[in-house]
Design an enzyme around this catalytic site. Structure first.
Site, mmCIF file in Angstrom:
data_model
loop_
_atom_site.group_PDB
_atom_site.id
_atom_site.type_symbol
_atom_site.label_atom_id
_atom_site.label_comp_id
_atom_site.label_asym_id
_atom_site.label_seq_id
_atom_site.Cartn_x
_atom_site.Cartn_y
_atom_site.Cartn_z
ATOM 1 N N PRO A 1 -21.797 -35.915 31.266
ATOM 2 C CA PRO A 1 -21.119 -34.757 30.704
ATOM 3 C C PRO A 1 -19.675 -34.711 31.204
ATOM 4 O O PRO A 1 -19.417 -34.932 32.386
ATOM 5 C CB PRO A 1 -21.929 -33.582 31.243
ATOM 6 C CG PRO A 1 -23.245 -34.167 31.655
ATOM 7 C CD PRO A 1 -22.958 -35.564 32.079
ATOM 8 N N GLU A 2 -18.746 -34.479 30.291
ATOM 9 C CA GLU A 2 -17.334 -34.404 30.653
ATOM 10 C C GLU A 2 -16.875 -32.957 30.532
ATOM 11 O O GLU A 2 -17.687 -32.071 30.264
ATOM 12 C CB GLU A 2 -16.518 -35.351 29.748
ATOM 13 C CG GLU A 2 -17.047 -36.792 29.786
ATOM 14 C CD GLU A 2 -16.250 -37.755 28.899
ATOM 15 O OE1 GLU A 2 -15.051 -37.547 28.697
ATOM 16 O OE2 GLU A 2 -16.853 -38.719 28.401
#
Ligand SMILES: [Zn+2]
Length: 289
Positions: free
Chosen positions: A5-6
């Site tokens: 996840p960014e």
């Protein structure tokens, strides 16, 4: 696929979770995988896990913040910092609210942390590969904990000039420099590829070689891509769901990432994929120089 996840995914989680859990008290906390709570390597990790749980029980959640890819739960004493690693997911279940889909059924064998909150609300931390991290920070410990991180992309301090200063003299590729979090924090492999496409910069270009005109384009592209990805609630290619079990929608708007062999949306030539900064990198050899 090595996806984590960014910034847009963590920001989406923060927004959804805050509506459901801010103001509630942690009545019970249990952790099945002690290593998620370990800040140092000891033979028996259970005392570190027990200490984390002891500090969480009875605390009120005041609000949620985000720093780069970290989620921060501000408590009435201290804070809980969550990093989702590669496959971490946070789900909230509120009585009377139906999740967007029933998958996964919670809690399952990959659910490692369960927080029971006031109002019968439950928070589940699920992580198939178990690379996530949970840390309790006392007041005053936050600055040192986040010392390795560069500027927040939406902060006032992040300007074309500070980006220029961060890249100045660097021989490493602009792709590596955007991934390493020291100059600007929050981007990972997907969004770096999209940002470089939008700013028309070839990923292997040494950071220190970029002209000020190209740095201005890069700065604008970082903010545009991240803002748009937050608006579409992140990218779901495999594991990412928000706390309501909803998929993101930015995967339908990706211009180069995961599109090897497909026509470039600008020039029509095929998108190529090769390795830059040890990561699979998608780009257009014609549009990006
Ligand atoms: Zn092109």
């Amino acid at each position: 696929m090595n996806l984590m996840p960014e910034l847009p995914e963590v920001e989406t989680i923060r927004r959804v979770l805050e509506r459901k859990i801010a103001g509630r008290t942690i009545q019970c906390a249990s952790l099945r995988v002690p290593k998620l709570a370990a800040s140092r390597l000891t033979r028996d990790l259970r005392p570190q896990a027990a200490s984390l749980l002891r500090r969480l029980r009875g605390r009120k959640i005041l609000g949620l913040r985000r720093r780069a890819k970290y989620l921060i739960l501000d408590l009435d004493a201290g804070r809980l910092v969550v990093h989702l690693g590669m496959t971490g997911q946070l789900f909230a279940r509120v009585p009377g609210e139906k999740p967007c889909c029933d998958l996964p059924a919670l809690p399952d064998k990959h659910t490692h942390l369960i927080l029971e909150l006031s109002g019968r609300v439950r928070v589940y931390y699920r992580d198939i590969r178990k690379f996530g991290r949970l840390r309790f920070l006392k007041p005053g410990e936050e600055e040192a904990f986040f010392r390795h991180l560069g500027l927040e992309p939406f902060s006032r301090g992040f300007t074309p000039w500070t980006l220029d200063a961060g890249l100045h003299g660097k021989k490493a590729s602009v792709k590596a420099l955007l991934l390493n979090q020291h100059v600007v924090a929050g981007l990972g492999n997907i969004y770096v590829d999209e940002v470089l496409f939008r700013s028309r910069i070839a990923p292997q270009t040494p950071g220190g070689r970029l002209t000020s005109e190209r740095i201005r384009r890069l700065h604008a592209a970082i903010r545009e891509v991240l803002r748009e990805a937050i608006r579409f609630r992140g990218t779901t290619l495999s594991d990412y769901f928000d706390p309501e079990s909803r998929r993101g929608a930015f995967q339908f708007r990706l211009k180069v990432y995961g599109r090897e062999g497909e026509p470039c949306p600008v020039c029509g030539r095929p998108i190529i994929k090769n390795v830059v900064a040890q990561r699979g990198t998608h780009w257009c050899r014609h549009c990006q120089r």
